[in-house]
Enzyme design. Sequence first.
Site, PDB file in Angstrom:
ATOM      1  N   ARG A  20      44.470  41.349  49.035  1.00  0.00           N
ATOM      2  CA  ARG A  20      43.610  42.440  48.029  1.00  0.00           C
ATOM      3  C   ARG A  20      42.837  43.328  48.586  1.00  0.00           C
ATOM      4  NH1 ARG A  20      39.484  41.323  50.269  1.00  0.00           N
ATOM      5  NH2 ARG A  20      38.292  42.891  48.913  1.00  0.00           N
ATOM      6  N   GLY A  21      42.041  44.304  47.675  1.00  0.00           N
ATOM      7  CA  GLY A  21      41.355  45.397  48.223  1.00  0.00           C
ATOM      8  C   GLY A  21      42.231  46.608  47.922  1.00  0.00           C
ATOM      9  N   ALA A  22      41.547  47.653  47.550  1.00  0.00           N
ATOM     10  CA  ALA A  22      42.508  48.961  47.008  1.00  0.00           C
ATOM     11  C   ALA A  22      43.484  49.224  48.015  1.00  0.00           C
ATOM     12  CB  ALA A  22      41.759  49.933  46.342  1.00  0.00           C
TER      13      ALA A  22
ATOM     14  N   GLN B  15      34.153  37.122  46.501  1.00  0.00           N
ATOM     15  CA  GLN B  15      34.605  37.918  47.848  1.00  0.00           C
ATOM     16  C   GLN B  15      33.630  38.323  48.932  1.00  0.00           C
ATOM     17  OE1 GLN B  15      35.169  38.874  44.694  1.00  0.00           O
ATOM     18  NE2 GLN B  15      37.358  39.703  44.237  1.00  0.00           N
TER      19      GLN B  15
ATOM     20  N   ASP C  69      38.038  51.442  43.642  1.00  0.00           N
ATOM     21  CA  ASP C  69      39.295  51.170  43.324  1.00  0.00           C
ATOM     22  C   ASP C  69      40.132  52.321  42.703  1.00  0.00           C
ATOM     23  OD1 ASP C  69      38.011  48.168  43.518  1.00  0.00           O
ATOM     24  OD2 ASP C  69      40.245  47.963  43.564  1.00  0.00           O
TER      25      ASP C  69
ATOM     26  N   ASN D 132      35.175  50.063  40.248  1.00  0.00           N
ATOM     27  CA  ASN D 132      34.939  49.307  41.426  1.00  0.00           C
ATOM     28  C   ASN D 132      34.796  47.887  40.792  1.00  0.00           C
ATOM     29  OD1 ASN D 132      35.115  48.654  44.360  1.00  0.00           O
ATOM     30  ND2 ASN D 132      32.947  48.627  44.180  1.00  0.00           N
ATOM     31  N   LYS D 133      34.765  46.897  41.780  1.00  0.00           N
ATOM     32  CA  LYS D 133      34.470  45.509  41.343  1.00  0.00           C
ATOM     33  C   LYS D 133      33.334  45.419  40.502  1.00  0.00           C
ATOM     34  CE  LYS D 133      36.283  42.639  42.778  1.00  0.00           C
ATOM     35  NZ  LYS D 133      37.330  42.784  41.814  1.00  0.00           N
TER      36      LYS D 133
END
Lengths: 354, 354
Positions: B45-47, B195, B236, B246-247
């Site tokens: 995960r993580g853009a 996260q 993101d 974003n998140k």
Amino acid sequence: MIKSIEWRNNKIRFLDQTRLPLEEKYVETDDPEVVAEAIRRLSIRGAPLIGIAAAYGIALAAHALISTPYSHSRSALQKVIQLFSSTRPTAVNLFWALNRQRRILESSSDKSSELLAIALLAEAMRIHEEDAAMCDRIGELGSSLMPSGAVILTHCNTGSLATGGRGTAQSIISTLWEQAKLKHVYIDETRPLFQGARLTAWELGKLGIPSTLVADNTAAFLMKKAMIHAVITGADRIALNGDVANKVGTYNLAVLASYHSLPLYVAAPTSTVDFKLEDGKNFPIEERNAREMLEVNGTRIAPPGTKVYSPAFDVTPGSLVSAIITERGILRSPYERAFDELRRDPIDVSSETA
Amino acid sequence: MIKSIEWRNNKIRFLDQTRLPLEEKYVETDDPEVVAEAIRRLSIRGAPLIGIAAAYGIALAAHALISTPYSHSRSALQKVIQLFSSTRPTAVNLFWALNRQRRILESSSDKSSELLAIALLAEAMRIHEEDAAMCDRIGELGSSLMPSGAVILTHCNTGSLATGGRGTAQSIISTLWEQAKLKHVYIDETRPLFQGARLTAWELGKLGIPSTLVADNTAAFLMKKAMIHAVITGADRIALNGDVANKVGTYNLAVLASYHSLPLYVAAPTSTVDFKLEDGKNFPIEERNAREMLEVNGTRIAPPGTKVYSPAFDVTPGSLVSAIITERGILRSPYERAFDELRRDPIDVSSETA
């Protein structure tokens, strides 16, 4: 309605809220220390319910002292009041209820342990009944502020599990539902203790009220998408300028609601008002145990060695509170004046605070 | 530094991030479908890291096709690109990386499956290396904005676990730490997937950086008490007007930071910019599985029958973003102009987006 606390056969019977929603477990006890511990570990929680439980706890202690000399009962009961004072620092209803019991204790002139025990039980029952009536009144008053087809966002738990009746913020929700004015409720899960996910989702489910659980992080998203009309929360302590101590995250919601031009209402009985404090600067803010952030039901989330900061409450300035809905009316800014009027009212509440 | 993904002996080796922090489990695979599934279920995960993993995934597929006729390889690889496109909808770096591989595929003139496989692997490695260099540059640039003795609040995970290098927002934190300019980091636990609690707390612990975990609800409290200097997050997807996906919870933080006159910085490589979108209105917003809200590590939280709404991302308007820290400079409002200048720069990035 769920009976989160009851006096039954000279015992206190309460629902252990830490087990919900997985288990509906009632505890019956004749030991005041068990009740105090239940408050401390949030088996009994919600500012109004804490007050009721403490009042019953004093009655329980008095009952055990019926056959002891009056002077001994009196001093022993002072100690039990001390014990309950130390359980939770923020909820002012606790101190308010203990003060009512202290006044019964101090004004008792019959010099009889038995009559004292009866008087303390009667006062606890009165506090309980008054609270239920307050809940109804808050529901009526609060529902009048909401639009038809209302969609409400609420935080933490403010229902039958938090009060001696149908709740504070949640009483408004139930009343709207009965009036066919409610469309939907969004429930903040309310970390760290998940009171929204565990308790409010459970209560609204039992009441058949349509609701959706969201992460606390989703509030601004819902507001921006115009998915809600209002935020309603309870309160643990209110200062004279309208500053409100409530479950951590309430202040977040107040800032977000203000930014999106949405109202944030606080629903609470007047027993929540601290008539001694001008503002919220000196509200005692309880810190919760780190474990509540590090584990969920015994399952580890964060790595070993993780430090935690976990204030249980935050303070929302009165300027961000659209109205405070009490059983004695809907109060609006300037709150100093509104509370001053309450104080001058025939029912003098100012003398009843800690 | 943690190697969250690596090419090793013609296989991809990646850290299964869903197991962290309880278990540090690496998966080695030669199956592109396993990589795609790992992206889908957030093991990777993580853009930026999603983009790198997808690029390696294409190289993996190409490697398996070395002995097949060139025309067959080409069409098979187009399908693998499709497969990866469908894994996560919001992170634009995914489409950016896939487009780079598509260009390799389309420009290959050697008509050799083997040479094609080599070219695709070389491109994936280039994407990986470029990302690591971007991380370093973002760290340098971002740290210049922070005061000495900085206390930072961060959200989600933006470190080695989210990128091919030392991170985006977290690279700024690491750089500040090396410069002895960092005092402390507060980590939002970041519901629903924790996260922050699971990954960022773990990474900062490994780096020896002093940090404290807080519930997402605590942000406004920290800001009001002047306990932090700045909020730094990743992104993101970024639109030309500076709108940032974003998140979920980032938009909350942006409103709260603005209210408390604190800066909110977004740290992201330019591969996160969607040069096709004027604003964030049409960002695709992924919805997460309800189970992530109802259970933690298989332990039930909410009662049966609870409905959930769980958007994975929110959109923060550019007007609330103090600066966007990219590897190509610190961009400030008006973002349209800043991105236009980037576009006209010798390194043309506009053609590299989805």
